[in-house]
Motif scaffolding. Structure first.
Motif, PDB file in Angstrom:
ATOM      1  N   VAL A 157     -42.530  15.584 -41.930  1.00 21.66           N
ATOM      2  CA  VAL A 157     -42.560  17.043 -42.027  1.00 21.66           C
ATOM      3  C   VAL A 157     -42.937  17.476 -43.441  1.00 21.66           C
ATOM      4  O   VAL A 157     -43.740  18.391 -43.642  1.00 21.66           O
ATOM      5  N   SER A 158     -42.362  16.789 -44.439  1.00 27.10           N
ATOM      6  CA  SER A 158     -42.698  17.100 -45.826  1.00 27.10           C
ATOM      7  C   SER A 158     -44.177  16.837 -46.101  1.00 27.10           C
ATOM      8  O   SER A 158     -44.845  17.631 -46.765  1.00 27.10           O
ATOM      9  N   GLY A 159     -44.684  15.711 -45.582  1.00 27.88           N
ATOM     10  CA  GLY A 159     -46.102  15.413 -45.757  1.00 27.88           C
ATOM     11  C   GLY A 159     -46.994  16.427 -45.074  1.00 27.88           C
ATOM     12  O   GLY A 159     -48.056  16.787 -45.598  1.00 27.88           O
ATOM     13  N   PHE A 160     -46.567  16.927 -43.906  1.00 31.50           N
ATOM     14  CA  PHE A 160     -47.336  17.953 -43.211  1.00 31.50           C
ATOM     15  C   PHE A 160     -47.407  19.231 -44.036  1.00 31.50           C
ATOM     16  O   PHE A 160     -48.464  19.860 -44.153  1.00 31.50           O
ATOM     17  N   ALA A 161     -46.253  19.616 -44.624  1.00 31.40           N
ATOM     18  CA  ALA A 161     -46.247  20.808 -45.464  1.00 31.40           C
ATOM     19  C   ALA A 161     -47.158  20.624 -46.668  1.00 31.40           C
ATOM     20  O   ALA A 161     -47.907  21.536 -47.048  1.00 31.40           O
ATOM     21  N   SER A 162     -47.108  19.444 -47.276  1.00 30.81           N
ATOM     22  CA  SER A 162     -47.998  19.173 -48.404  1.00 30.81           C
ATOM     23  C   SER A 162     -49.456  19.218 -47.972  1.00 30.81           C
ATOM     24  O   SER A 162     -50.318  19.705 -48.707  1.00 30.81           O
ATOM     25  N   GLY A 163     -49.743  18.715 -46.762  1.00 31.31           N
ATOM     26  CA  GLY A 163     -51.111  18.759 -46.256  1.00 31.31           C
ATOM     27  C   GLY A 163     -51.600  20.182 -46.049  1.00 31.31           C
ATOM     28  O   GLY A 163     -52.767  20.490 -46.312  1.00 31.31           O
ATOM     29  N   VAL A 164     -50.717  21.065 -45.585  1.00 27.14           N
ATOM     30  CA  VAL A 164     -51.097  22.473 -45.400  1.00 27.14           C
ATOM     31  C   VAL A 164     -51.437  23.112 -46.745  1.00 27.14           C
ATOM     32  O   VAL A 164     -52.437  23.835 -46.879  1.00 27.14           O
ATOM     33  N   VAL A 165     -50.604  22.830 -47.758  1.00 34.16           N
ATOM     34  CA  VAL A 165     -50.874  23.370 -49.091  1.00 34.16           C
ATOM     35  C   VAL A 165     -52.203  22.847 -49.624  1.00 34.16           C
ATOM     36  O   VAL A 165     -53.015  23.603 -50.190  1.00 34.16           O
ATOM     37  N   THR A 166     -52.451  21.536 -49.437  1.00 40.41           N
ATOM     38  CA  THR A 166     -53.713  20.952 -49.901  1.00 40.41           C
ATOM     39  C   THR A 166     -54.899  21.587 -49.184  1.00 40.41           C
ATOM     40  O   THR A 166     -55.935  21.872 -49.810  1.00 40.41           O
ATOM     41  N   ALA A 167     -54.757  21.822 -47.873  1.00 38.33           N
ATOM     42  CA  ALA A 167     -55.854  22.423 -47.112  1.00 38.33           C
ATOM     43  C   ALA A 167     -56.146  23.841 -47.597  1.00 38.33           C
ATOM     44  O   ALA A 167     -57.313  24.228 -47.760  1.00 38.33           O
ATOM     45  N   LEU A 168     -55.110  24.629 -47.839  1.00 37.55           N
ATOM     46  CA  LEU A 168     -55.313  25.995 -48.315  1.00 37.55           C
ATOM     47  C   LEU A 168     -55.946  26.003 -49.703  1.00 37.55           C
ATOM     48  O   LEU A 168     -56.867  26.791 -49.970  1.00 37.55           O
ATOM     49  N   LEU A 169     -55.460  25.121 -50.590  1.00 39.07           N
ATOM     50  CA  LEU A 169     -56.034  25.051 -51.932  1.00 39.07           C
ATOM     51  C   LEU A 169     -57.490  24.613 -51.879  1.00 39.07           C
ATOM     52  O   LEU A 169     -58.348  25.141 -52.609  1.00 39.07           O
ATOM     53  N   THR A 170     -57.794  23.646 -51.000  1.00 41.64           N
ATOM     54  CA  THR A 170     -59.177  23.191 -50.842  1.00 41.64           C
ATOM     55  C   THR A 170     -60.071  24.326 -50.354  1.00 41.64           C
ATOM     56  O   THR A 170     -61.204  24.494 -50.828  1.00 41.64           O
ATOM     57  N   LEU A 171     -59.557  25.121 -49.426  1.00 43.01           N
ATOM     58  CA  LEU A 171     -60.343  26.239 -48.890  1.00 43.01           C
ATOM     59  C   LEU A 171     -60.644  27.265 -49.978  1.00 43.01           C
ATOM     60  O   LEU A 171     -61.784  27.743 -50.103  1.00 43.01           O
ATOM     61  N   VAL A 172     -59.636  27.594 -50.782  1.00 45.14           N
ATOM     62  CA  VAL A 172     -59.841  28.574 -51.860  1.00 45.14           C
ATOM     63  C   VAL A 172     -60.826  28.036 -52.893  1.00 45.14           C
ATOM     64  O   VAL A 172     -61.732  28.754 -53.347  1.00 45.14           O
ATOM     65  N   LEU A 173     -60.678  26.760 -53.280  1.00 47.18           N
ATOM     66  CA  LEU A 173     -61.587  26.180 -54.262  1.00 47.18           C
ATOM     67  C   LEU A 173     -63.014  26.108 -53.727  1.00 47.18           C
ATOM     68  O   LEU A 173     -63.979  26.338 -54.475  1.00 47.18           O
ATOM     69  N   THR A 174     -63.166  25.786 -52.450  1.00 50.21           N
ATOM     70  CA  THR A 174     -64.501  25.760 -51.857  1.00 50.21           C
ATOM     71  C   THR A 174     -65.163  27.127 -51.936  1.00 50.21           C
ATOM     72  O   THR A 174     -66.347  27.257 -52.287  1.00 50.21           O
ATOM     73  N   PHE A 175     -64.401  28.162 -51.627  1.00 49.21           N
ATOM     74  CA  PHE A 175     -64.921  29.533 -51.729  1.00 49.21           C
ATOM     75  C   PHE A 175     -65.369  29.847 -53.155  1.00 49.21           C
ATOM     76  O   PHE A 175     -66.456  30.395 -53.380  1.00 49.21           O
ATOM     77  N   LEU A 176     -64.547  29.479 -54.119  1.00 45.30           N
ATOM     78  CA  LEU A 176     -64.889  29.754 -55.514  1.00 45.30           C
ATOM     79  C   LEU A 176     -66.097  28.943 -55.972  1.00 45.30           C
ATOM     80  O   LEU A 176     -66.946  29.443 -56.728  1.00 45.30           O
ATOM     81  N   PHE A 177     -66.197  27.697 -55.511  1.00 47.66           N
ATOM     82  CA  PHE A 177     -67.319  26.851 -55.931  1.00 47.66           C
ATOM     83  C   PHE A 177     -68.646  27.398 -55.413  1.00 47.66           C
ATOM     84  O   PHE A 177     -69.640  27.445 -56.150  1.00 47.66           O
ATOM     85  N   ILE A 178     -68.703  27.796 -54.143  1.00 45.64           N
ATOM     86  CA  ILE A 178     -69.979  28.258 -53.609  1.00 45.64           C
ATOM     87  C   ILE A 178     -70.279  29.689 -54.043  1.00 45.64           C
ATOM     88  O   ILE A 178     -71.424  30.135 -53.982  1.00 45.64           O
ATOM     89  N   LYS A 179     -69.261  30.432 -54.507  1.00 44.63           N
ATOM     90  CA  LYS A 179     -69.506  31.801 -55.004  1.00 44.63           C
ATOM     91  C   LYS A 179     -69.952  31.780 -56.468  1.00 44.63           C
ATOM     92  O   LYS A 179     -70.910  32.453 -56.852  1.00 44.63           O
ATOM     93  N   ASP A 180     -69.256  31.016 -57.295  1.00 44.18           N
ATOM     94  CA  ASP A 180     -69.502  31.045 -58.733  1.00 44.18           C
ATOM     95  C   ASP A 180     -70.144  29.772 -59.270  1.00 44.18           C
ATOM     96  O   ASP A 180     -70.367  29.673 -60.481  1.00 44.18           O
ATOM     97  N   GLY A 181     -70.437  28.807 -58.394  1.00 38.67           N
ATOM     98  CA  GLY A 181     -70.995  27.541 -58.857  1.00 38.67           C
ATOM     99  C   GLY A 181     -72.273  27.660 -59.661  1.00 38.67           C
ATOM    100  O   GLY A 181     -72.425  26.990 -60.697  1.00 38.67           O
ATOM    101  N   PRO A 182     -73.245  28.505 -59.265  1.00 37.48           N
ATOM    102  CA  PRO A 182     -74.494  28.596 -60.031  1.00 37.48           C
ATOM    103  C   PRO A 182     -74.327  29.049 -61.472  1.00 37.48           C
ATOM    104  O   PRO A 182     -75.236  28.866 -62.282  1.00 37.48           O
ATOM    105  N   ARG A 183     -73.179  29.615 -61.808  1.00 34.08           N
ATOM    106  CA  ARG A 183     -72.971  30.053 -63.185  1.00 34.08           C
ATOM    107  C   ARG A 183     -72.441  28.937 -64.085  1.00 34.08           C
ATOM    108  O   ARG A 183     -72.373  29.132 -65.306  1.00 34.08           O
TER     109      ARG A 183
END
Length: 379
Positions: A157-183
Motif C-alpha cells: 500500500v505504501s509503495g502504491f501511494a509512492s507510485g501515485v506521487v511519482t506518476a503525478l510528479l512525472t505528469l507535471v514535469l512532462t507538461f513543463l518540459f514540452i511547454k518550456d523545453g525550447p527555452r
C-alpha cells in the motif's frame, strides 16, 4: 640520449601509477554519483520518465505549435489527450480482466487437479496421503506467515501511494518540459557562455534527438508487436488477450528481456487455459513476430541506429533492473544511448583538437536561438 633499462622501467611504473590514480579518482566519482542517484531516486525517476514521455509527446506538441497554438495550450492539450487515452485503455483492460477471471480460475483448478493426478500416477506413484501431507504443510506455513503477509500488504500500500506521487510528479514535469523545453538551451548558452555552454548544448541536443528517435521507434515497433500477437491470441481464443497485448506493448520498451518475458507469460496463460497445442501455436506466432521485428521493422523504422551492440543493451538492462528494478530496466537503454552519444562527442572533440589541420579551440558550434516550434533540445 640513451635511456637505461632501470629508467625506462621507472618511467613505465610512474606512468602506470599516474593513470591508476586517475582511474581510481574516476571510479570514486562514479560511485559517488551512483550513491547520489540512489539517495535522490524519488526525484531522479520522475525526471527521467518525464524526459522519455516528453520525447514521445513532442511531435504532436510541435504540430499544434505550427498551427499557432500557444505553448501552454499545446502542452495542456497533448497532456490531457494522453491522460484520456491512457484512462480508456485502463478501463478496457480492467473490463477484460474482470470478465476472464472466472475462466482463468477454473482452468487453474483443472490444471492443479491434472498435476495431482500425474504425481499420483506412474512414474512417481506418490500416495494421496503424501500429497495431502504436503498440502497441509504448505497451509500451516502460510498460516504461520500471516504477520509477514500483513506487513507485505502494508508495504505494498505504501509503495502504491509512492507510485501515485511519482506518476503525478512525472505528469507535471512532462507538461513543463514540452511547454518550456525550447527555452532551455538558449538560456544555458547565455548563462554558461558560448564555450562550455556551447559544448553542453550540442551534447544535450544530440542526446535529445537520439532518445526521441529511440522512444518513438520503440513505441511504433511495440505497437505492431502488440497488435499482431494480440490478434493471434484472439484467433486462438486465449483469455486475457487484450491485457497481454498491452503488456507486450509496454515490454517492448525493454529490448531483448521484455519480449521474452511478455511472450513467456502469454504462452503460460495459453498453456493453462487452452492446452499444449494452443500454447505451441502461440509460441510459434510470438517467435515469428519477434523475427519480423528484429529483421524488418527495426532496420526500416530506425533511420539512425543507436549504435549499441546487443551485448551492451543486455548488460544495460541487467544492470538497470538489478539496481533500480522495473523502472531501471525501462530506462536503461535510453540512458545507455545517451552515454554513448556523450562518448562519441568526446571522441569527435579529441579528433578535432589533435588534428594538425585545425588549431584547437574551446568554441562549440552553436545554432541560432531556438524558436517556439523547436524541440526541447533545440531540434
Amino acid at each position: 640520449m640513451t635511456t637505461t633499462r632501470g629508467r625506462a622501467i621507472g618511467q613505465g611504473v610512474t606512468w602506470m601509477a599516474r593513470w591508476s590514480l586517475r582511474l581510481l579518482l574516476v571510479g570514486a566519482g562514479l560511485v559517488a554519483l551512483g550513491w547520489l542517484i540512489g539517495a535522490l531516486w524519488s526525484v531522479v525517476l520522475p525526471v527521467l520518465l518525464a524526459i522519455v514521455l516528453a520525447a514521445l509527446l513532442w511531435p504532436p506538441t510541435a504540430l499544434l505549435l505550427r498551427l499557432r497554438f500557444p505553448p501552454l495550450a499545446a502542452a495542456a492539450t497533448v497532456i490531457v489527450a494522453g491522460v484520456v487515452v491512457l484512462g480508456v485503455v485502463i478501463a478496457i483492460v480492467s473490463a477484460s480482466v474482470s470478465g476472464s477471471i472466472g475462466q482463468i480460475v477454473d482452468s487453474a483448478i483443472a490444471g492443479i487437479a491434472a498435476i495431482t493426478d500425474w504425481l499420483s500416477g506412474p512414474p512417481l506413484n506418490l500416495a494421496q496421503s503424501d500429497l495431502d501431507d504436503a498440502l497441509r504443510q504448505v497451509t500451516e506455513q502460510l498460516q504461520q506467515s500471516v504477520t509477514s503477509i500483513a506487513s507485505g500488504v502494508i508495504t505494498g500500500v505504501s509503495g502504491f501511494a509512492s507510485g501515485v506521487v511519482t506518476a503525478l510528479l512525472t505528469l507535471v514535469l512532462t507538461f513543463l518540459f514540452i511547454k518550456d523545453g525550447p527555452r532551455f538551451l538558449p538560456w544555458l548558452i547565455r548563462v554558461a557562455g558560448p564555450g562550455a555552454g556551447g559544448h553542453v548544448a550540442e551534447v544535450l541536443r544530440r542526446v535529445w534527438r537520439t532518445v526521441g528517435e529511440f522512444v518513438r521507434t520503440q513505441a511504433l515497433v511495440s505497437l505492431v508487436d502488440a497488435v499482431l500477437i494480440g490478434a493471434g491470441m484472439l484467433i486462438l481464443g486465449v483469455p486475457l488477450a487484450l491485457p497481454l497485448a498491452v503488456l507486450t506493448f509496454l515490454a517492448g520498451f525493454i529490448p531483448i528481456v521484455g519480449a521474452i518475458v511478455a511472450g513467456a507469460l502469454g504462452v503460460l496463460v495459453a498453456l493453462v487455459t487452452n492446452g499444449f497445442t494452443t500454447a505451441l501455436i502461440l509460441l510459434v506466432i510470438i517467435v515469428a513476430v519477434q523475427q519480423i521485428e528484429g529483421n524488418v521493422l527495426q532496420p526500416i523504422l530506425q533511420a539512425r541506429s543507436l549504435g549499441l551492440h546487443a551485448a551492451v543493451v543486455l548488460l544495460a538492462v541487467t544492470a538497470g533492473s538489478t539496481l533500480f528494478g522495473i523502472a531501471g530496466a525501462f530506462l536503461s537503454v535510453p540512458v545507455a544511448a545517451a552515454v554513448a552519444v556523450v562518448l562519441r562527442y568526446i571522441d569527435e572533440e579529441l579528433i578535432r583538437r589533435t588534428s594538425p589541420a585545425e588549431p584547437p579551440t574551446d568554441e562549440a558550434p552553436v545554432e541560432p536561438s531556438a524558436g517556439a516550434e523547436r524541440s526541447p533540445a533545440g531540434d
